[in-house]
Design a protein around this motif. Structure first.
Motif, PDB file in Angstrom:
ATOM      1  N   ALA A  72       2.092   3.561   1.469  1.00 13.19           N
ATOM      2  CA  ALA A  72       2.591   3.585   2.844  1.00 13.19           C
ATOM      3  C   ALA A  72       2.412   4.957   3.468  1.00 13.19           C
ATOM      4  CB  ALA A  72       4.063   3.179   2.867  1.00 13.19           C
ATOM      5  N   MET A  73       2.694   6.003   2.722  1.00 10.78           N
ATOM      6  CA  MET A  73       2.540   7.362   3.238  1.00 10.78           C
ATOM      7  C   MET A  73       1.081   7.667   3.549  1.00 10.78           C
ATOM      8  SD  MET A  73       5.301   9.048   0.608  1.00 10.78           S
ATOM      9  CE  MET A  73       4.896  10.763   0.886  1.00 10.78           C
ATOM     10  N   ALA A  74       0.177   7.197   2.708  1.00  9.24           N
ATOM     11  CA  ALA A  74      -1.250   7.408   2.958  1.00  9.24           C
ATOM     12  C   ALA A  74      -1.690   6.682   4.223  1.00  9.24           C
ATOM     13  CB  ALA A  74      -2.070   6.935   1.756  1.00  9.24           C
ATOM     14  N   HIS A  75      -1.183   5.478   4.434  1.00 13.60           N
ATOM     15  CA  HIS A  75      -1.530   4.735   5.651  1.00 13.60           C
ATOM     16  C   HIS A  75      -0.972   5.427   6.900  1.00 13.60           C
ATOM     17  CE1 HIS A  75      -3.666   1.231   4.204  1.00 13.60           C
ATOM     18  NE2 HIS A  75      -2.750   1.020   3.262  1.00 13.60           N
ATOM     19  N   ILE A  76       0.253   5.915   6.824  1.00 16.40           N
ATOM     20  CA  ILE A  76       0.835   6.612   7.969  1.00 16.40           C
ATOM     21  C   ILE A  76       0.018   7.861   8.293  1.00 16.40           C
ATOM     22  CG2 ILE A  76       2.865   7.919   8.758  1.00 16.40           C
ATOM     23  CD1 ILE A  76       4.576   5.928   7.109  1.00 16.40           C
ATOM     24  N   ALA A  84       1.385  -0.136   6.515  1.00 14.62           N
ATOM     25  CA  ALA A  84       2.521   0.688   6.085  1.00 14.62           C
ATOM     26  C   ALA A  84       3.837  -0.046   6.298  1.00 14.62           C
ATOM     27  CB  ALA A  84       2.526   2.015   6.845  1.00 14.62           C
ATOM     28  N   PHE A  85       3.949  -0.791   7.401  1.00 10.30           N
ATOM     29  CA  PHE A  85       5.177  -1.534   7.668  1.00 10.30           C
ATOM     30  C   PHE A  85       5.445  -2.556   6.569  1.00 10.30           C
ATOM     31  CE2 PHE A  85       4.485  -0.861  12.502  1.00 10.30           C
ATOM     32  CZ  PHE A  85       5.036   0.392  12.402  1.00 10.30           C
ATOM     33  N   ARG A  90       8.655  -3.957   1.845  1.00 15.15           N
ATOM     34  CA  ARG A  90       8.714  -4.346   0.438  1.00 15.15           C
ATOM     35  C   ARG A  90       9.584  -3.376  -0.359  1.00 15.15           C
ATOM     36  NH1 ARG A  90       3.060  -5.573  -1.968  1.00 15.15           N
ATOM     37  NH2 ARG A  90       3.414  -7.490  -0.781  1.00 15.15           N
ATOM     38  N   VAL A  91       9.468  -2.084  -0.070  1.00 15.04           N
ATOM     39  CA  VAL A  91      10.309  -1.097  -0.755  1.00 15.04           C
ATOM     40  C   VAL A  91      11.784  -1.386  -0.494  1.00 15.04           C
ATOM     41  CG1 VAL A  91      10.941   1.343  -0.891  1.00 15.04           C
ATOM     42  CG2 VAL A  91       8.527   0.695  -0.764  1.00 15.04           C
ATOM     43  N   SER A  92      12.132  -1.739   0.730  1.00 16.23           N
ATOM     44  CA  SER A  92      13.523  -2.072   1.048  1.00 16.23           C
ATOM     45  C   SER A  92      13.993  -3.282   0.254  1.00 16.23           C
ATOM     46  CB  SER A  92      13.688  -2.337   2.548  1.00 16.23           C
ATOM     47  OG  SER A  92      13.454  -1.162   3.304  1.00 16.23           O
ATOM     48  N   TYR A 220       8.451   2.895  17.283  1.00 13.09           N
ATOM     49  CA  TYR A 220       9.793   2.312  17.308  1.00 13.09           C
ATOM     50  C   TYR A 220      10.013   1.459  16.049  1.00 13.09           C
ATOM     51  CZ  TYR A 220      13.472  -0.893  19.078  1.00 13.09           C
ATOM     52  OH  TYR A 220      14.597  -1.656  19.257  1.00 13.09           O
ATOM     53  N   GLN A 221       9.011   0.662  15.700  1.00 16.42           N
ATOM     54  CA  GLN A 221       9.120  -0.153  14.489  1.00 16.42           C
ATOM     55  C   GLN A 221       9.164   0.725  13.243  1.00 16.42           C
ATOM     56  OE1 GLN A 221       6.243  -3.312  14.184  1.00 16.42           O
ATOM     57  NE2 GLN A 221       6.943  -3.953  12.161  1.00 16.42           N
ATOM     58  N   LEU A 222       8.399   1.821  13.242  1.00 18.16           N
ATOM     59  CA  LEU A 222       8.450   2.750  12.122  1.00 18.16           C
ATOM     60  C   LEU A 222       9.852   3.309  11.953  1.00 18.16           C
ATOM     61  CD1 LEU A 222       7.142   4.469   9.907  1.00 18.16           C
ATOM     62  CD2 LEU A 222       6.484   6.121  11.680  1.00 18.16           C
ATOM     63  N   GLY A 223      10.481   3.691  13.065  1.00 17.04           N
ATOM     64  CA  GLY A 223      11.846   4.194  12.999  1.00 17.04           C
ATOM     65  C   GLY A 223      12.795   3.192  12.386  1.00 17.04           C
TER      66      GLY A 223
END
Length: 282
Positions: A72-76, A84-85, A90-92, A220-223
């Motif tokens: 996810a960090m690499a995609h961001i 990444a979303f 999935r991590v959550s 906003y979705q990232l937040g």
């Protein structure tokens, strides 16, 4: 069975279909012989098997968490937010699994744990290098946390790499800056090993996103993905401290920490502070 097939032919065919000696089987693919032989209790206590399986399965989930977090960090970092979303969601969900795992360990009573505790020596979940990598990836950097892994060079190198790398939140703030939002350079070009310090300027940048979601929908979705992640992480920490208090009270941890007192301090750690603070200003 067709009209031309004899019963013995049908039996032979069924046996052939169930013969996995020539092909990879379920157990082969999952390396189950290695996994299921990795539980080696040291005490005569019945409940040690629960203790071992609880922690081994948690480590497997943490391995998957790190796999997803790093991706996810690499995609961001490449401005590829859609995948990444999915990974952060999935991590959550993995973290939710870890939260509920405490429900199983909480079935262990104080006398049951006391029967096996002397056999643990100084081993402790405090020494989990994967958990430390997760904490560092989430931004909770602390140089003192490198020391518990110094005795194992390979693990120490892995933990140090996580310590020295930008965190998930660092990558999110660098993305906001690339999108033209006023994130100060002090928060995009800093020493990644330093603990994160909240910034009014960063909060204002996030407020621009949250006050106009339509114009900044993916940010906003990232937040909100980050909010979900920290929400479940807080639940995990809370269930951890309550389970430890239920099982050992206020005894010191086997790894030398203060036990419950140390874990309660961790409840106050805020990973993505501006995303939580902005809610008051909206």
């Amino acid at each position: 069975m067709s009209e031309t097939q004899r019963p013995e032919d049908v039996v032979r065919e069924e046996r052939a279909q169930l013969d996995f000696s020539r092909d990879m089987s379920y157990g082969d693919y999952l390396q189950l012989d290695a996994i299921l032989s990795a539980q080696k209790p040291l005490s005569p206590a019945h409940d040690e098997m629960l203790f071992i399986v609880q922690h081994q399965t948690s480590e497997l989930w943490m391995k998957l968490m790190l796999h997803e977090l790093h991706a996810a960090m690499a995609h961001i970092a490449r401005d590829e937010l859609a995948p990444a979303f999915k990974m952060l969601a999935r991590v959550s969900r993995i973290m939710e699994q870890l939260v509920h795992a405490w429900d199983v360990l909480a079935t262990m009573t104080p006398p049951e744990y006391s029967a096996l505790r002397p056999y643990l020596a100084k081993s402790s979940g405090f020494q989990s290098h994967q958990y430390r990598c997760i904490e560092f990836a989430m931004g909770n950097k602390n140089a003192a946390m490198l020391q518990p892994h110094a005795h194992h060079p390979d693990r120490a190198a892995t933990v140090r790499a996580a310590y020295e790398a930008p965190s998930l939140y660092d990558e999110a703030l660098r993305l906001l800056a690339r999108r033209g939002l006023p994130v100060p350079a002090s928060h995009t070009e800093r020493d990644w090993t330093r603990p994160y310090e909240a910034s009014d300027a960063v909060e204002q940048a996030w407020l621009q996103v949250y006050r106009d979601p339509q114009a900044h929908w993916d940010l906003y979705q990232l937040g909100e993905e980050l909010t979900d992640l920290e929400d479940t992480f807080r639940l995990w920490r809370f269930r951890h401290v309550t389970t430890v208090e239920r099982v050992i009270g206020f005894k010191r941890g086997t790894g030398g920490t203060g036990g419950v007192s140390y874990l309660r301090k961790m409840l106050d750690v805020v990973l993505f502070p501006e995303i939580w603070r902005l809610r008051t200003a909206l």
